[in-house]
Design an enzyme around this catalytic site. Structure first.
Site, PDB file in Angstrom:
ATOM      1  N   CYS A   1      49.820  36.930  36.769  1.00  0.00           N
ATOM      2  CA  CYS A   1      50.429  35.996  35.818  1.00  0.00           C
ATOM      3  C   CYS A   1      50.740  34.631  36.447  1.00  0.00           C
ATOM      4  O   CYS A   1      50.981  34.534  37.642  1.00  0.00           O
ATOM      5  CB  CYS A   1      51.735  36.522  35.228  1.00  0.00           C
ATOM      6  SG  CYS A   1      51.618  38.161  34.550  1.00  0.00           S
TER       7      CYS A   1
ATOM      8  N   ARG B   1      45.141  32.968  37.285  1.00  0.00           N
ATOM      9  CA  ARG B   1      46.053  34.020  37.727  1.00  0.00           C
ATOM     10  C   ARG B   1      46.130  35.174  36.734  1.00  0.00           C
ATOM     11  O   ARG B   1      46.756  36.196  36.999  1.00  0.00           O
ATOM     12  CB  ARG B   1      47.459  33.444  37.925  1.00  0.00           C
ATOM     13  CG  ARG B   1      47.533  32.385  38.994  1.00  0.00           C
ATOM     14  CD  ARG B   1      48.925  31.824  39.086  1.00  0.00           C
ATOM     15  NE  ARG B   1      49.860  32.813  39.572  1.00  0.00           N
ATOM     16  CZ  ARG B   1      50.149  33.013  40.853  1.00  0.00           C
ATOM     17  NH1 ARG B   1      49.550  32.287  41.766  1.00  0.00           N
ATOM     18  NH2 ARG B   1      51.008  33.923  41.215  1.00  0.00           N
TER      19      ARG B   1
ATOM     20  N   TRP C   1      48.459  38.598  33.093  1.00  0.00           N
ATOM     21  CA  TRP C   1      47.542  39.634  33.564  1.00  0.00           C
ATOM     22  C   TRP C   1      48.377  40.906  33.486  1.00  0.00           C
ATOM     23  O   TRP C   1      49.292  41.100  34.274  1.00  0.00           O
ATOM     24  CB  TRP C   1      47.111  39.336  34.995  1.00  0.00           C
ATOM     25  CG  TRP C   1      46.043  40.233  35.547  1.00  0.00           C
ATOM     26  CD1 TRP C   1      44.681  40.049  35.437  1.00  0.00           C
ATOM     27  CD2 TRP C   1      46.220  41.429  36.318  1.00  0.00           C
ATOM     28  NE1 TRP C   1      44.020  41.063  36.079  1.00  0.00           N
ATOM     29  CE2 TRP C   1      44.934  41.917  36.630  1.00  0.00           C
ATOM     30  CE3 TRP C   1      47.333  42.136  36.757  1.00  0.00           C
ATOM     31  CZ2 TRP C   1      44.739  43.076  37.373  1.00  0.00           C
ATOM     32  CZ3 TRP C   1      47.139  43.292  37.501  1.00  0.00           C
ATOM     33  CH2 TRP C   1      45.850  43.743  37.796  1.00  0.00           C
TER      34      TRP C   1
ATOM     35  N   ASN D   1      56.753  36.466  36.445  1.00  0.00           N
ATOM     36  CA  ASN D   1      55.592  36.938  37.191  1.00  0.00           C
ATOM     37  C   ASN D   1      56.123  37.927  38.227  1.00  0.00           C
ATOM     38  O   ASN D   1      57.018  37.595  38.998  1.00  0.00           O
ATOM     39  CB  ASN D   1      54.912  35.748  37.873  1.00  0.00           C
ATOM     40  CG  ASN D   1      53.917  36.169  38.952  1.00  0.00           C
ATOM     41  OD1 ASN D   1      53.784  35.508  39.961  1.00  0.00           O
ATOM     42  ND2 ASN D   1      53.229  37.263  38.754  1.00  0.00           N
ATOM     43  N   GLY D   2      55.580  39.145  38.207  1.00  0.00           N
ATOM     44  CA  GLY D   2      56.046  40.168  39.146  1.00  0.00           C
ATOM     45  C   GLY D   2      56.223  41.488  38.409  1.00  0.00           C
ATOM     46  O   GLY D   2      55.784  41.630  37.253  1.00  0.00           O
TER      47      GLY D   2
ATOM     48  N   GLU E   1      30.339  41.012  51.812  1.00  0.00           N
ATOM     49  CA  GLU E   1      30.777  39.904  50.964  1.00  0.00           C
ATOM     50  C   GLU E   1      29.763  39.648  49.834  1.00  0.00           C
ATOM     51  O   GLU E   1      30.144  39.408  48.684  1.00  0.00           O
ATOM     52  CB  GLU E   1      30.985  38.649  51.824  1.00  0.00           C
ATOM     53  CG  GLU E   1      31.402  37.399  51.092  1.00  0.00           C
ATOM     54  CD  GLU E   1      32.676  37.532  50.261  1.00  0.00           C
ATOM     55  OE1 GLU E   1      33.373  38.533  50.378  1.00  0.00           O
ATOM     56  OE2 GLU E   1      32.918  36.625  49.453  1.00  0.00           O
TER      57      GLU E   1
ATOM     58  N   LYS F   1      30.720  39.892  45.887  1.00  0.00           N
ATOM     59  CA  LYS F   1      30.512  38.785  44.941  1.00  0.00           C
ATOM     60  C   LYS F   1      29.731  39.274  43.731  1.00  0.00           C
ATOM     61  O   LYS F   1      30.087  39.005  42.602  1.00  0.00           O
ATOM     62  CB  LYS F   1      29.720  37.631  45.580  1.00  0.00           C
ATOM     63  CG  LYS F   1      30.440  36.717  46.531  1.00  0.00           C
ATOM     64  CD  LYS F   1      31.552  35.894  45.969  1.00  0.00           C
ATOM     65  CE  LYS F   1      32.832  36.643  45.953  1.00  0.00           C
ATOM     66  NZ  LYS F   1      33.756  36.506  47.006  1.00  0.00           N
TER      67      LYS F   1
ATOM     68  N   GLU G   1      31.819  41.775  41.501  1.00  0.00           N
ATOM     69  CA  GLU G   1      33.011  41.286  40.800  1.00  0.00           C
ATOM     70  C   GLU G   1      32.711  40.337  39.656  1.00  0.00           C
ATOM     71  O   GLU G   1      33.477  40.257  38.706  1.00  0.00           O
ATOM     72  CB  GLU G   1      34.049  40.686  41.766  1.00  0.00           C
ATOM     73  CG  GLU G   1      33.775  39.307  42.296  1.00  0.00           C
ATOM     74  CD  GLU G   1      34.952  38.750  43.122  1.00  0.00           C
ATOM     75  OE1 GLU G   1      34.692  38.019  44.067  1.00  0.00           O
ATOM     76  OE2 GLU G   1      36.120  39.056  42.796  1.00  0.00           O
TER      77      GLU G   1
ATOM     78  N   HIS H   1      22.078  57.067  57.370  1.00  0.00           N
ATOM     79  CA  HIS H   1      22.958  58.229  57.530  1.00  0.00           C
ATOM     80  C   HIS H   1      23.543  58.679  56.193  1.00  0.00           C
ATOM     81  O   HIS H   1      24.614  59.272  56.168  1.00  0.00           O
ATOM     82  CB  HIS H   1      24.087  57.897  58.524  1.00  0.00           C
ATOM     83  CG  HIS H   1      23.575  57.650  59.905  1.00  0.00           C
ATOM     84  ND1 HIS H   1      23.089  58.647  60.716  1.00  0.00           N
ATOM     85  CD2 HIS H   1      23.422  56.489  60.604  1.00  0.00           C
ATOM     86  CE1 HIS H   1      22.683  58.126  61.871  1.00  0.00           C
ATOM     87  NE2 HIS H   1      22.868  56.811  61.819  1.00  0.00           N
TER      88      HIS H   1
ATOM     89  N   LYS I   1      42.898  35.832  40.210  1.00  0.00           N
ATOM     90  CA  LYS I   1      42.656  35.185  41.498  1.00  0.00           C
ATOM     91  C   LYS I   1      43.656  35.623  42.558  1.00  0.00           C
ATOM     92  O   LYS I   1      43.301  35.937  43.679  1.00  0.00           O
ATOM     93  CB  LYS I   1      42.739  33.675  41.299  1.00  0.00           C
ATOM     94  CG  LYS I   1      42.534  32.860  42.547  1.00  0.00           C
ATOM     95  CD  LYS I   1      41.087  32.620  42.769  1.00  0.00           C
ATOM     96  CE  LYS I   1      40.798  31.858  44.032  1.00  0.00           C
ATOM     97  NZ  LYS I   1      39.468  32.228  44.558  1.00  0.00           N
TER      98      LYS I   1
HETATM   99  C1  AGP Z   1      37.323  37.539  46.165  1.00  0.00           C
HETATM  100  O1  AGP Z   1      36.228  37.054  45.498  1.00  0.00           O
HETATM  101  C2  AGP Z   1      38.340  38.183  45.411  1.00  0.00           C
HETATM  102  N1  AGP Z   1      38.560  37.724  44.133  1.00  0.00           N
HETATM  103  C3  AGP Z   1      39.448  38.886  46.158  1.00  0.00           C
HETATM  104  O2  AGP Z   1      38.836  39.915  46.847  1.00  0.00           O
HETATM  105  C4  AGP Z   1      40.326  38.067  47.137  1.00  0.00           C
HETATM  106  O3  AGP Z   1      39.581  37.665  48.231  1.00  0.00           O
HETATM  107  C5  AGP Z   1      41.514  38.944  47.567  1.00  0.00           C
HETATM  108  O4  AGP Z   1      42.289  39.257  46.437  1.00  0.00           O
HETATM  109  C6  AGP Z   1      42.359  38.307  48.631  1.00  0.00           C
HETATM  110  O5  AGP Z   1      42.937  37.115  48.203  1.00  0.00           O
HETATM  111  P1  AGP Z   1      43.623  36.110  49.216  1.00  0.00           P
HETATM  112  O6  AGP Z   1      42.585  35.611  50.126  1.00  0.00           O
HETATM  113  O7  AGP Z   1      44.208  35.063  48.332  1.00  0.00           O
HETATM  114  O8  AGP Z   1      44.677  36.884  49.956  1.00  0.00           O
END
Ligand code: AGP
Length: 595
Positions: free
Chosen positions: A2, A28, A73, A99-100, A470, A474, A477, A493, A590
């Protein structure tokens, strides 16, 4: 997760700025949104399910002097109009955004209902509005009604409340971010600085356990100490980010813009070696007293893996790395004097912050690599440095990954005493700048092939094993295609059983000859079982593959900075072809500010 915002000012006109701020916070959380505005004493609320534009974009709301806003969120309670914030008390005289997550709110709900309060949502937040209302009815003045309510809360919260008839914002923070912005005609608050850059660049960063009262002309802050409130004086900090950095310009999406910013950011890091020298010296001196553990989540964790590799290869520094959410279970060995290196783009990831708190409670020193200025991680670390990537809006981390890797490269090199770092990074920057168009073209073609696939595998070795992880993260997600990153040599393996006719395998081919030979065997293994192999490789190598991208990567250690870009572009174009919004993937936010 949020995002929250609050504005109080001398003149009318908060509604438009609340909406502008909320749009900057949409990364967020974006399942519901709402604003509450007060002009002549009455609080008016507009809220609902959907994007900010859809819910409040053209809201016919009476404008006011004070208001709050929220983008959600969902955590407690499903996605519904009732659960959207702001939440009002029974008489509509108190509005709250949060938020929380609050612990034990069920008990407070029951108590409030027993006292005759009618609660309309399933959220934890709504109890706060009713608690404040109850205190006001018992005769408390607004500030003390708010403080008494906050004292009852457990859990994580950044809360902003408005109270009918009060031209003021009431703020409280514990384990969720909240910054105060100082303006000419009023004062503001929000979950992060980016949300307020169109209003100010002067900020006060709140810490856990603090309560604040904002009026158009004053900011007062107190620390909650048991039952008493102690007034605190906090420094104002100026932030260099500008509102222009939050504009996607000619690009269709923030993610694409941020991918294209990478050459510029690498150059900036290359020009800032002096800035990183002090941090590297400090880290190096700390390393004499204790062991090094890296902690991070998601993409930052992948950068951390590369950091571990670089520290070992370049500087002979031994470290271990723990994914942040597992840190509490895997860190029993930490002792006084050990060092924890936390890596986070946002500096607000709850799992990372919790890891840092645990590390500090054991007497470890915490150093951090962060992107967002003033974020919680920078405030609780003993030492931190910035990766200078500017605000990242796309939920998928792209430019911040490259910046983290580049900074880790710089730090490892400085610790090892190597020279020529600035030149090397400048060369990578130039190489990427010159090849963006061809990388984009290749990636588009590959995306067209991948869009109908169920699984995609990314295989890499050594320093590019995390790059493979990575690339897979990407793709999954933002395109929702199942993707897995694996060490190329480990694949046989077990996962090799998943290869069928046409299964795509994206192979990251090492620059180093020995490693390359081994990877070629791995390519043969998957090809002979029907895999469609796509190689990302150094130029001029005869490598068996169905499609190849030749790059000018000249050195193993800098190759992740080059190989990552086509992987980001492949994920981006695949999402776009499939009609998915790469900036706002489903179910994700995010900044993950819950554990
Ligand atoms: C990456 O594309 C993500 N959306 C997610 O994995 C992100 O890297 C992770 O939540 C960590 O966030 P931060 O770097 O703000 O701690």
């Amino acid at each position: 997760m949020c995002g929250i915002v609050g504005i109080v000012r001398r003149r009318l006109g908060v509604a438009r700025d609340l909406i502008r701020s909320l749009k900057k916070l949409e990364y967020r959380g974006y399942d519901s949104a709402g604003i509450a505005v007060m002009s002549d004493g009455d609080i008016e609320v507009v809220k609902g399910v959907g994007t900010i534009e859809a819910v409040v974009g053209d809201a016919k709301i009476r404008d006011g002097y004070v208001g709050i806003g929220h983008t959600r969120w969902a955590t407690h309670g499903g996605v519904s109009p009732e659960n959207a914030h702001p939440h009002l008390s029974c008489n509509g005289e108190v509005a709250v955004v949060h938020n929380g997550t609050l612990d034990d709110f069920e008990g407070m709900r029951r108590e409030l209902i027993a006292k005759g309060h009618v609660l309309h949502s399933e959220t934890d937040t709504e109890v706060v509005a009713h608690l404040v209302e109850g205190n006001l009815k018992s005769g408390d003045k607004p500030l003390s009604a708010f403080v008494k309510a906050i004292k009852k809360l457990k859990g994580s919260y950044a809360i902003v409340s408005i109270i009918s008839g009060e031209r003021a914002l009431f703020l409280a923070r514990n384990k969720s971010p909240l910054v105060i912005g100082l303006g000419e005609d009023g004062n503001y608050c929000a979950s992060d600085v980016a949300a307020l850059l169109h209003l100010t660049n002067r900020f006060i960063f709140m810490d856990d356990g603090e309560i604040a009262l904002l009026t158009p002309s004053e900011v007062e802050i107190w620390r909650l100490n048991g039952d008493s409130l102690e007034k605190v004086h906090k420094e104002t900090e100026e932030v260099e980010w500008t509102p222009q950095l939050l504009d996607k310009g000619a690009f269709d999406h923030f993610m694409l813009k941020e991918i294209h910013e990478q050459p510029h950011i690498l150059r900036k890091i290359a020009e800032s070696i002096d800035y990183y020298t002090r941090f590297s010296e400090r880290l190096n001196s700390l390393l004499r007293d204790g062991s090094l553990t890296i902690v991070a989540a998601g993409t930052s964790y992948h950068a951390g893996l590369i950091g571990k590799y670089l520290l070992s290869k370049l500087a002979g520094v031994r470290s271990e790395i723990i994914v942040a959410s597992e840190f509490p279970e895997w860190s029993s060995h930490l002792r006084q004097g050990d060092i924890v290196l936390a890596i986070s783009q946002s500096g607000e990831t709850a799992d990372v912050l919790e890891a840092v708190r645990i590390a500090k409670s054991k007497g470890s020193k915490v150093v951090s690599i962060v992107n967002v200025p003033g974020s919680t991680l920078t405030r609780i670390s003993d030492e931190s440095i910035f990766i200078q990537a500017g605000p990242e809006i796309g939920v998928a981390a792209t430019k911040t990954f490259s910046a983290q890797v580049a900074v880790l490269y710089v730090v490892s090199s400085l610790i090892s005493g190597r020279s020529g770092i600035s030149r090397e990074l400048t060369e990578v920057s130039e190489l990427l700048r010159g090849s963006m168009d061809s990388l984009d073209e290749f990636s588009k073609k590959m995306s067209d092939l991948l869009k109908d696939k169920e699984h995609v595998f990314f295989l890499g070795r050594g320093i590019n094993y995390p790059t493979a992880l990575e690339g897979a993260l990407k793709l999954k997600e933002i395109s929702y295609i199942h993707a897995e990153g694996y060490p190329a040599g480990e694949y046989k393996h077990g996962p090799l059983a998943l290869i069928e006719e046409g299964t795509p395998a994206i192979m990251l081919v090492p620059v180093n000859e020995e490693l390359r030979k081994k990877t070629i065997y791995n390519i043969m293994e998957v090809r002979s079982r029907g895999a469609f192999t796509i190689t990302i490789q150094p130029r001029g190598m005869e490598i068996p593959a169905d499609a190849s991208l030749e790059t000018d990567a000249w050195d193993e250690l800098i190759s992740p900075l080059i190989y990552t870009v086509p992987l980001q572009l492949i994920a981006y174009h695949t999402a776009v072809i499939l009609g998915r919004d790469p900036d706002k993937p489903r179910n994700l936010a995010k900044s993950v500010t819950v554990e």
